[in-house]
Design a protein around this motif. Structure first.
Motif, PDB file in Angstrom:
ATOM      1  N   GLN A 129      28.401 -76.229 -16.749  1.00  0.00           N
ATOM      2  CA  GLN A 129      28.843 -75.652 -18.020  1.00  0.00           C
ATOM      3  C   GLN A 129      28.752 -74.132 -17.974  1.00  0.00           C
ATOM      4  O   GLN A 129      29.583 -73.431 -18.539  1.00  0.00           O
ATOM      5  CB  GLN A 129      27.988 -76.197 -19.163  1.00  0.00           C
ATOM      6  CG  GLN A 129      28.230 -77.653 -19.489  1.00  0.00           C
ATOM      7  CD  GLN A 129      27.334 -78.131 -20.619  1.00  0.00           C
ATOM      8  OE1 GLN A 129      26.206 -77.676 -20.777  1.00  0.00           O
ATOM      9  NE2 GLN A 129      27.840 -79.073 -21.414  1.00  0.00           N
ATOM     10  N   GLY A 130      27.711 -73.628 -17.297  1.00  0.00           N
ATOM     11  CA  GLY A 130      27.566 -72.186 -17.154  1.00  0.00           C
ATOM     12  C   GLY A 130      28.721 -71.569 -16.402  1.00  0.00           C
ATOM     13  O   GLY A 130      29.192 -70.478 -16.747  1.00  0.00           O
ATOM     14  N   LEU A 131      29.210 -72.247 -15.363  1.00  0.00           N
ATOM     15  CA  LEU A 131      30.357 -71.731 -14.610  1.00  0.00           C
ATOM     16  C   LEU A 131      31.619 -71.699 -15.470  1.00  0.00           C
ATOM     17  O   LEU A 131      32.418 -70.759 -15.382  1.00  0.00           O
ATOM     18  CB  LEU A 131      30.588 -72.585 -13.366  1.00  0.00           C
ATOM     19  CG  LEU A 131      29.629 -72.320 -12.209  1.00  0.00           C
ATOM     20  CD1 LEU A 131      29.771 -73.398 -11.143  1.00  0.00           C
ATOM     21  CD2 LEU A 131      29.875 -70.942 -11.612  1.00  0.00           C
ATOM     22  N   ALA A 132      31.783 -72.713 -16.305  1.00  0.00           N
ATOM     23  CA  ALA A 132      32.930 -72.709 -17.223  1.00  0.00           C
ATOM     24  C   ALA A 132      32.816 -71.544 -18.203  1.00  0.00           C
ATOM     25  O   ALA A 132      33.804 -70.852 -18.503  1.00  0.00           O
ATOM     26  CB  ALA A 132      33.002 -74.034 -17.971  1.00  0.00           C
ATOM     27  N   GLY A 139      34.644 -63.678 -16.217  1.00  0.00           N
ATOM     28  CA  GLY A 139      34.199 -63.578 -14.835  1.00  0.00           C
ATOM     29  C   GLY A 139      33.361 -62.353 -14.534  1.00  0.00           C
ATOM     30  O   GLY A 139      33.204 -61.975 -13.366  1.00  0.00           O
ATOM     31  N   ASP A 140      32.804 -61.769 -15.560  1.00  0.00           N
ATOM     32  CA  ASP A 140      31.917 -60.604 -15.384  1.00  0.00           C
ATOM     33  C   ASP A 140      30.881 -60.695 -16.496  1.00  0.00           C
ATOM     34  O   ASP A 140      31.178 -60.417 -17.666  1.00  0.00           O
ATOM     35  CB  ASP A 140      32.712 -59.308 -15.475  1.00  0.00           C
ATOM     36  CG  ASP A 140      31.911 -58.092 -15.032  1.00  0.00           C
ATOM     37  OD1 ASP A 140      30.716 -58.243 -14.698  1.00  0.00           O
ATOM     38  OD2 ASP A 140      32.483 -56.974 -15.014  1.00  0.00           O
ATOM     39  N   LEU A 162      28.438 -66.245  -6.300  1.00  0.00           N
ATOM     40  CA  LEU A 162      27.086 -65.822  -6.654  1.00  0.00           C
ATOM     41  C   LEU A 162      26.662 -66.458  -7.976  1.00  0.00           C
ATOM     42  O   LEU A 162      25.505 -66.855  -8.144  1.00  0.00           O
ATOM     43  CB  LEU A 162      27.017 -64.300  -6.751  1.00  0.00           C
ATOM     44  CG  LEU A 162      25.647 -63.689  -7.064  1.00  0.00           C
ATOM     45  CD1 LEU A 162      24.610 -64.120  -6.037  1.00  0.00           C
ATOM     46  CD2 LEU A 162      25.751 -62.169  -7.129  1.00  0.00           C
ATOM     47  N   ALA A 163      27.611 -66.565  -8.909  1.00  0.00           N
ATOM     48  CA  ALA A 163      27.305 -67.223 -10.184  1.00  0.00           C
ATOM     49  C   ALA A 163      26.905 -68.678  -9.940  1.00  0.00           C
ATOM     50  O   ALA A 163      25.943 -69.176 -10.537  1.00  0.00           O
ATOM     51  CB  ALA A 163      28.509 -67.152 -11.111  1.00  0.00           C
ATOM     52  N   TRP A 164      27.626 -69.374  -9.043  1.00  0.00           N
ATOM     53  CA  TRP A 164      27.299 -70.772  -8.735  1.00  0.00           C
ATOM     54  C   TRP A 164      25.862 -70.886  -8.238  1.00  0.00           C
ATOM     55  O   TRP A 164      25.108 -71.752  -8.672  1.00  0.00           O
ATOM     56  CB  TRP A 164      28.285 -71.296  -7.677  1.00  0.00           C
ATOM     57  CG  TRP A 164      28.181 -72.763  -7.399  1.00  0.00           C
ATOM     58  CD1 TRP A 164      28.915 -73.766  -7.953  1.00  0.00           C
ATOM     59  CD2 TRP A 164      27.264 -73.404  -6.490  1.00  0.00           C
ATOM     60  NE1 TRP A 164      28.520 -74.990  -7.469  1.00  0.00           N
ATOM     61  CE2 TRP A 164      27.505 -74.801  -6.558  1.00  0.00           C
ATOM     62  CE3 TRP A 164      26.269 -72.947  -5.639  1.00  0.00           C
ATOM     63  CZ2 TRP A 164      26.790 -75.726  -5.797  1.00  0.00           C
ATOM     64  CZ3 TRP A 164      25.549 -73.854  -4.882  1.00  0.00           C
ATOM     65  CH2 TRP A 164      25.812 -75.235  -4.957  1.00  0.00           C
TER      66      TRP A 164
END
Length: 295
Positions: A129-132, A139-140, A162-164
């Protein structure tokens, strides 16, 4: 003589400044460890104590710091503050304000309900959910600990891989993911110290040496700043939304959308940098205002 108690964690600069101001104001101030708070109920003798001092009998209590602890310890400390408030002891900040301000999500939720501008923010517990949310926020993003201060543990992420990695690590450690859209700003933010519905003083904090975070605790440069009416209204309204008698309110200019937004409200704010750059005796103003409220 007026007698206050300050619930503290350690004996650093702020505790020393409060003791100095109390002496100047002819106020007796007990600096008491939060970890030593205890309470008794039943038998017609209910009381809250710390360091051998019965807090039910003082004229006011200043919450200077809420030290780390287990969930049980933190809840008990808040319960003790609520008990003191219930029996008529002025507690600054009020326990509900401290509870709200320590949680960044709850802070912004209360501020948004007042119709005040805040950054686009997402909080949750799932990495997927955080990636969505990361994508929806452009994206920043800035990733912050839900509980935390002084800019510690804050990172900016604009790479999805890096987010993943970051989001899965936070999920694995049972942390809450707290993401805010990156705000393009002029390289500084604003800290306003609100005391009983007015701005006591303000400063501008600028990032230094390639660092984007402006916090003075991590190297930001502070300078006195005279707030305009819009900034004053925002800061006072944000503090009021949390029910805080005093607060450090952080504002930042959003260059893309225009205008100021409220970043955070700190109900246990530091004032060392503010006092240094403005010359304002914040500790004395705080204790004097509490004395007025206790009369």
């Amino acid at each position: 003589m007026t007698t206050f108690a300050a619930l503290v964690s350690g004996t650093g600069w702020h505790v020393a400044d409060l003791l100095r101001a109390a002496d100047d104001l002819d106020v007796k101030l007990h600096a008491l460890p939060f970890a030593e708070v205890s309470a008794a109920v039943g038998g017609g003798v209910g009381k809250v104590s710390a360091g051998g001092v019965e807090l039910d009998g003082v004229d006011g209590v200043v919450v200077r710091m809420m030290p780390p602890g287990s969930l049980e310890q933190v809840v008990f400390r808040m319960d003790a503050l609520l008990r003191l408030s219930a029996v008529g002891v002025p507690v600054w900040n009020p326990p509900r304000a401290v509870e709200a301000a320590v949680d960044k999500y709850l802070t912004l939720s209360l501020i948004e309900r007042r119709g005040l501008p805040i950054p686009a923010t997402w909080a949750g517990q799932s990495a997927e959910q955080g990636l969505a949310a990361f994508d929806e926020l452009g994206g920043d993003v800035v990733v912050k600990p839900l509980f935390g201060s002084e800019g510690r543990g804050i990172v900016r992420i604009s790479d999805r891989e890096l987010a993943w990695r970051c989001f899965h690590m936070l999920e694995h450690t049972a942390s809450v993911l707290y993401l805010q859209r990156w705000i393009r700003h002029p390289g500084h933010d604003l800290r306003l110290f609100v005391l009983r519905g007015r701005v006591l003083g303000a400063m501008r904090r600028s990032a230094q040496g390639g660092e984007w975070r402006t916090n003075v605790a991590i190297g930001g440069k502070a300078e006195a700043w005279r707030p305009d009416p819009q900034a004053e209204r925002l800061a006072v309204a944000a503090a009021d939304a949390l029910g805080a008698e005093f607060a450090g309110v952080d504002l930042i200019e959003d260059l893309d959308r225009g205008g100021l937004v409220v970043l955070e409200v700190n109900a246990v704010p530091g004032w060392r940098a503010l006092a240094r750059v403005t010359g304002i005796d914040v500790a004395a103003a705080l204790l004097d205002a509490l004395r007025d409220a206790a009369r």
